[in-house]
Design an enzyme around this catalytic site. Sequence first.
Site, PDB file in Angstrom:
ATOM      1  N   ARG A 105       0.513  -1.005  -0.145  1.00  0.00           N
ATOM      2  CA  ARG A 105       0.474   0.076   0.170  1.00  0.00           C
ATOM      3  C   ARG A 105       0.747   1.675   0.104  1.00  0.00           C
ATOM      4  O   ARG A 105       1.795   1.094   0.868  1.00  0.00           O
ATOM      5  CB  ARG A 105      -1.102  -0.207   1.234  1.00  0.00           C
ATOM      6  CG  ARG A 105      -1.586   0.932   1.516  1.00  0.00           C
ATOM      7  CD  ARG A 105      -2.320   1.086   2.725  1.00  0.00           C
ATOM      8  NE  ARG A 105      -3.342   2.819   3.214  1.00  0.00           N
ATOM      9  CZ  ARG A 105      -3.101   3.531   4.305  1.00  0.00           C
ATOM     10  NH1 ARG A 105      -2.283   2.346   4.802  1.00  0.00           N
ATOM     11  NH2 ARG A 105      -4.185   4.306   4.060  1.00  0.00           N
ATOM     12  N   HIS A 150      -2.927  11.124   0.859  1.00  0.00           N
ATOM     13  CA  HIS A 150      -2.196  10.749   2.335  1.00  0.00           C
ATOM     14  C   HIS A 150      -1.451  12.210   2.704  1.00  0.00           C
ATOM     15  O   HIS A 150      -0.516  12.436   3.043  1.00  0.00           O
ATOM     16  CB  HIS A 150      -1.772   9.703   2.330  1.00  0.00           C
ATOM     17  CG  HIS A 150      -0.879   8.984   3.969  1.00  0.00           C
ATOM     18  ND1 HIS A 150      -0.570   7.379   3.990  1.00  0.00           N
ATOM     19  CD2 HIS A 150      -0.917   9.053   4.565  1.00  0.00           C
ATOM     20  CE1 HIS A 150      -0.431   7.828   4.768  1.00  0.00           C
ATOM     21  NE2 HIS A 150      -0.375   8.394   5.895  1.00  0.00           N
ATOM     22  N   GLU A 195      -7.334   8.643   7.061  1.00  0.00           N
ATOM     23  CA  GLU A 195      -7.542   8.830   8.928  1.00  0.00           C
ATOM     24  C   GLU A 195      -7.486  10.244   8.407  1.00  0.00           C
ATOM     25  O   GLU A 195      -6.738  11.202   9.199  1.00  0.00           O
ATOM     26  CB  GLU A 195      -5.976   9.062   9.073  1.00  0.00           C
ATOM     27  CG  GLU A 195      -4.672   7.723   9.809  1.00  0.00           C
ATOM     28  CD  GLU A 195      -3.515   7.511  10.612  1.00  0.00           C
ATOM     29  OE1 GLU A 195      -3.788   6.661  10.538  1.00  0.00           O
ATOM     30  OE2 GLU A 195      -2.879   8.394  10.243  1.00  0.00           O
ATOM     31  N   ASN A 335      -6.427   1.807  10.576  1.00  0.00           N
ATOM     32  CA  ASN A 335      -5.330   0.968  11.144  1.00  0.00           C
ATOM     33  C   ASN A 335      -5.915   1.706  12.868  1.00  0.00           C
ATOM     34  O   ASN A 335      -6.269   2.786  13.293  1.00  0.00           O
ATOM     35  CB  ASN A 335      -5.043   3.020  11.054  1.00  0.00           C
ATOM     36  CG  ASN A 335      -4.522   3.645   9.222  1.00  0.00           C
ATOM     37  OD1 ASN A 335      -4.111   2.042   8.375  1.00  0.00           O
ATOM     38  ND2 ASN A 335      -3.626   4.317   8.995  1.00  0.00           N
ATOM     39  N   TYR A 337      -3.357   1.334  16.553  1.00  0.00           N
ATOM     40  CA  TYR A 337      -1.649   1.054  16.808  1.00  0.00           C
ATOM     41  C   TYR A 337      -1.439   0.992  18.914  1.00  0.00           C
ATOM     42  O   TYR A 337      -1.173   0.502  18.579  1.00  0.00           O
ATOM     43  CB  TYR A 337      -0.909   2.482  16.629  1.00  0.00           C
ATOM     44  CG  TYR A 337      -0.642   2.910  15.491  1.00  0.00           C
ATOM     45  CD1 TYR A 337       0.452   1.856  14.674  1.00  0.00           C
ATOM     46  CD2 TYR A 337      -0.816   3.423  14.309  1.00  0.00           C
ATOM     47  CE1 TYR A 337       1.337   2.094  13.133  1.00  0.00           C
ATOM     48  CE2 TYR A 337      -0.592   3.486  13.015  1.00  0.00           C
ATOM     49  CZ  TYR A 337       0.524   2.985  12.088  1.00  0.00           C
ATOM     50  OH  TYR A 337       0.832   3.029  11.872  1.00  0.00           O
ATOM     51  N   GLU A 406      -2.593  -0.707   8.481  1.00  0.00           N
ATOM     52  CA  GLU A 406      -1.486  -0.023   8.669  1.00  0.00           C
ATOM     53  C   GLU A 406      -1.549  -0.723  10.170  1.00  0.00           C
ATOM     54  O   GLU A 406      -2.749  -0.521  11.558  1.00  0.00           O
ATOM     55  CB  GLU A 406      -1.748   1.299   8.857  1.00  0.00           C
ATOM     56  CG  GLU A 406      -1.236   2.292   8.125  1.00  0.00           C
ATOM     57  CD  GLU A 406      -1.235   3.441   7.956  1.00  0.00           C
ATOM     58  OE1 GLU A 406      -0.580   3.830   9.348  1.00  0.00           O
ATOM     59  OE2 GLU A 406      -1.017   4.198   7.201  1.00  0.00           O
TER      60      GLU A 406
END
Length: 512
Positions: A105, A150, A195, A335, A337, A406
């Site tokens: 990606r 992005h 995002e 995504n 984290y 992600e």
Amino acid sequence: MQHYRRLLVTFAWCAVWQLIDCKFYSRNFVRKFPVGFKFGTATAAYQIEGAWNEDGKTDSIWDHFTHTNASAIKDRSNGDIAADSYHLYKRDVEMMRELGLDHYRFSISWPRILPTGFPDKINKLGVQYYNNLIDEMLKYNIEPIITIYHWDLPQKLQKMGGWTNPYIIEWYSDYARVLFKLFGHKVKKWVTINEPYQICYYGYGRDFFAPALDIKGVADYFCAKNLLLAHAKAYHIYDKEFRPIQRGVIFITINIQYFASEVEQFKEAADEANDFYWAIYSHPIFSKSGDFPQSIKKKVAKKSAQQNFFRSRLPELSPEEIKFIKGTSDYFGLNHYSTKLVFRNETVKSLYEMPSTDDDVGVDSYDVEGAKIGKSNFTTFVPRGFYYVLTKIRNDYNNPPVMITENGFATRGGLEDDDRIVYYRHFLNAMLDAIDEGSDIRSYTAWSLMDNFEWSSGYIERFGLYEVDYASPNRTRTPRKSAFVYKQILRTRELDWLYEPDTYVMTIDRGH
């Protein structure tokens, strides 16, 4: 002996994090991934390409931000050269082959393709670069997944208001149409926007990211509406004009930092934090009702009235706009984290400027005890949070197909990155638990293929499976220990808790 030490560490982490029954214990420490499950890595144009002013490319908001406000970046760096992937793309593809990736990606730089920001001039050299990259990948059966936007908006468009100007809906959809025409015969997976919360909150509501408007509780909400409509328009353009011929898919990627509460008293606070900080973008697209979440609409309207605004600072979505946005994503691009704990009390309110999104939601957050591993504070280690996110998506949105676009862990450099390996294994394990319970998860994408410019953190935080030597004019890439572990996962399609790489010399699987 080394395997026994790793075994003890694994048991310890399971006890601490209560990792969903710790199913790997009953499976000889090996878990299989579903048949057909895909693996990849990801990057973004500004973070790796460099060549910031070469071959007809013009300024993006990140070029402007880093060149005019170097102190906003922790190490005062920029993406002028970055990993120099504009010149080293063949080495990048070689790394993809070494790992055995199913997909990669990457994003297209808007000002590299459209130097004026508009489709009146298409930069042939920019098009050639992306065609070269795509063709090199396809030569080795590595699927390209293109992120249309992005974060690198043309600076010329920002001068006209950027994502707070409703004309951005036309500017962005025109740009998307150009990409569909240029690359759609080769590319079958498109991410519209990466995002959205980070774009609007950190760039428009705060001054952490470009364009650093810092107009809290106003600009970020206007950005949110325009971004959703721009995404939806690009989706409809692809769906009607290109999908019948190109037969691809298109979806948005939403970053979810999950919020939970330790006590029942603050469960509502956690729910509202999730609404404000990410569901403001997922709810209009994936819920049955569409529109912004009711908690956001009510709280912002109430606060706005108290602050003497004539109307809510959150712009309304009309019935036509709600219908236009709803259902406009073929996958839930995720995504993830970190996970945080939240609380709410009267003293929290004084911590925030008013108006602001933070004041509107009225919560404060803190880390789960023991969530820090390694030297970096950038990402926290709460694997159960990943399971909760995936479960919430399944329950709230009728189990849409999910592409994890992600997931990764920051270190401060070095090839021995055992903390990253621990992170990946436990988060993949949590993902497998969600799959076992019925979540429709199709693929996993590690962030990142290589070290990159990590926005306001510059080059301090390192996410790469490959280390980039920024002191070298050749930007030498060297695989970390985690690259060998990831390669083993992709080769075997198994999560083996005891695997230790025998060699640190990466070779290409010639059969890929």
